[in-house]
Design a protein around this motif. Structure first.
Motif, short mmCIF file in Angstrom:
data_model
loop_
_atom_site.label_atom_id
_atom_site.label_comp_id
_atom_site.label_asym_id
_atom_site.label_seq_id
_atom_site.Cartn_x
_atom_site.Cartn_y
_atom_site.Cartn_z
N MET A 1 -5.87 21.17 -42.48
CA MET A 1 -6.93 20.35 -41.90
C MET A 1 -8.30 20.85 -42.33
O MET A 1 -8.52 22.06 -42.45
CB MET A 1 -6.82 20.35 -40.38
CG MET A 1 -5.55 19.74 -39.85
SD MET A 1 -5.30 18.02 -40.30
CE MET A 1 -6.46 17.24 -39.23
N PRO A 2 -9.23 19.92 -42.54
CA PRO A 2 -10.59 20.32 -42.90
C PRO A 2 -11.32 20.89 -41.69
O PRO A 2 -10.83 20.82 -40.56
CB PRO A 2 -11.23 19.00 -43.34
CG PRO A 2 -10.47 17.96 -42.59
CD PRO A 2 -9.07 18.49 -42.47
N ALA A 3 -12.48 21.44 -41.94
CA ALA A 3 -13.30 21.96 -40.85
C ALA A 3 -13.72 20.80 -39.94
O ALA A 3 -13.70 19.64 -40.34
CB ALA A 3 -14.53 22.65 -41.42
N GLY A 4 -14.08 21.13 -38.73
CA GLY A 4 -14.50 20.12 -37.77
C GLY A 4 -15.81 19.44 -38.18
O GLY A 4 -16.43 19.79 -39.17
N ILE A 5 -16.21 18.46 -37.38
CA ILE A 5 -17.44 17.74 -37.66
C ILE A 5 -18.59 18.41 -36.90
O ILE A 5 -18.38 19.21 -35.99
CB ILE A 5 -17.31 16.25 -37.26
CG1 ILE A 5 -17.06 16.09 -35.77
CG2 ILE A 5 -16.21 15.60 -38.07
CD1 ILE A 5 -17.07 14.64 -35.30
N SER A 6 -19.79 18.04 -37.28
CA SER A 6 -20.98 18.61 -36.63
C SER A 6 -21.27 17.86 -35.32
O SER A 6 -20.75 16.77 -35.08
CB SER A 6 -22.19 18.49 -37.56
OG SER A 6 -22.55 17.13 -37.71
N ASP A 7 -22.11 18.46 -34.50
CA ASP A 7 -22.54 17.79 -33.26
C ASP A 7 -23.19 16.46 -33.58
O ASP A 7 -22.98 15.47 -32.88
CB ASP A 7 -23.53 18.67 -32.49
CG ASP A 7 -22.88 19.90 -31.87
OD1 ASP A 7 -21.71 19.81 -31.48
OD2 ASP A 7 -23.57 20.94 -31.77
N GLU A 8 -23.98 16.42 -34.64
CA GLU A 8 -24.67 15.19 -35.04
C GLU A 8 -23.68 14.10 -35.44
O GLU A 8 -23.84 12.93 -35.09
CB GLU A 8 -25.66 15.45 -36.18
CG GLU A 8 -26.84 16.33 -35.80
CD GLU A 8 -26.51 17.82 -35.75
OE1 GLU A 8 -25.46 18.26 -36.31
OE2 GLU A 8 -27.28 18.56 -35.11
N GLU A 9 -22.64 14.47 -36.19
CA GLU A 9 -21.62 13.50 -36.60
C GLU A 9 -20.86 12.96 -35.38
O GLU A 9 -20.57 11.77 -35.30
CB GLU A 9 -20.64 14.13 -37.59
CG GLU A 9 -21.22 14.38 -38.96
CD GLU A 9 -20.26 15.15 -39.85
OE1 GLU A 9 -19.97 14.65 -40.95
OE2 GLU A 9 -19.78 16.22 -39.44
N PHE A 10 -20.57 13.83 -34.43
CA PHE A 10 -19.85 13.40 -33.23
C PHE A 10 -20.73 12.47 -32.38
O PHE A 10 -20.27 11.44 -31.90
CB PHE A 10 -19.40 14.61 -32.42
CG PHE A 10 -18.43 14.29 -31.33
CD1 PHE A 10 -17.28 13.56 -31.58
CD2 PHE A 10 -18.66 14.74 -30.04
CE1 PHE A 10 -16.38 13.27 -30.56
CE2 PHE A 10 -17.76 14.45 -29.02
CZ PHE A 10 -16.62 13.72 -29.28
N ASP A 11 -22.00 12.82 -32.24
CA ASP A 11 -22.92 11.96 -31.50
C ASP A 11 -23.06 10.60 -32.19
O ASP A 11 -23.11 9.56 -31.53
CB ASP A 11 -24.30 12.62 -31.36
CG ASP A 11 -24.27 13.82 -30.42
OD1 ASP A 11 -23.31 13.93 -29.61
OD2 ASP A 11 -25.20 14.65 -30.50
#
Length: 127
Positions: A33-43
């Protein structure tokens, strides 16, 4: 999210796409699995779902999506960019091709497209 609120991001993902009783068109497995997303991407994702719901006739459906996303934290989410592999061929027998062609020509034929997926999470990350 686990019941004890410990972040538990996906460790593997698999999906398949098939048409009416034939072998799957696509089988995809992601073990790394790739790294998680940023807070900005989730928002941005939550905002997009909320905006789409506000502009859609069936906004109650989108309300469920928004509520679903609210249950997660950014550390629980990863983004998969799936790139088509042009060397992947759908191996189907001539008889199955004939069946599919004849079926698609029949105006009373009910075509079923099935998308299945599974997400694996590590059991030890909740400890």
């Amino acid at each position: 999210v686990t019941t004890n609120s410990v972040s538990n991001p996906p460790s593997a993902f698999a999906c398949s796409l098939s048409i009416t009783g034939l072998e799957p068109l696509v089988n995809l497995k992601v073990a790394q699995m790739p790294a998680g997303i940023s807070d900005e991407e989730f928002d941005a994702l939550k905002l997009k779902v909320s905006e789409d719901g506000a502009s859609h006739r069936n906004s109650s459906k989108y309300s469920n999506y928004t509520e679903f996303l609210e249950r997660f934290r950014v550390s629980d989410v990863v983004k998969l960019d799936i790139v088509s592999d042009s060397t992947t061929l759908w191996e189907v027998s001539p008889a199955a091709v004939k069946y599919l062609v004849l079926s698609l020509q029949d105006p009373d034929f009910n075509l079923t497209v099935r998308f299945e997926w599974s997400v694996v999470r590590n059991s030890d990350s909740a400890s």
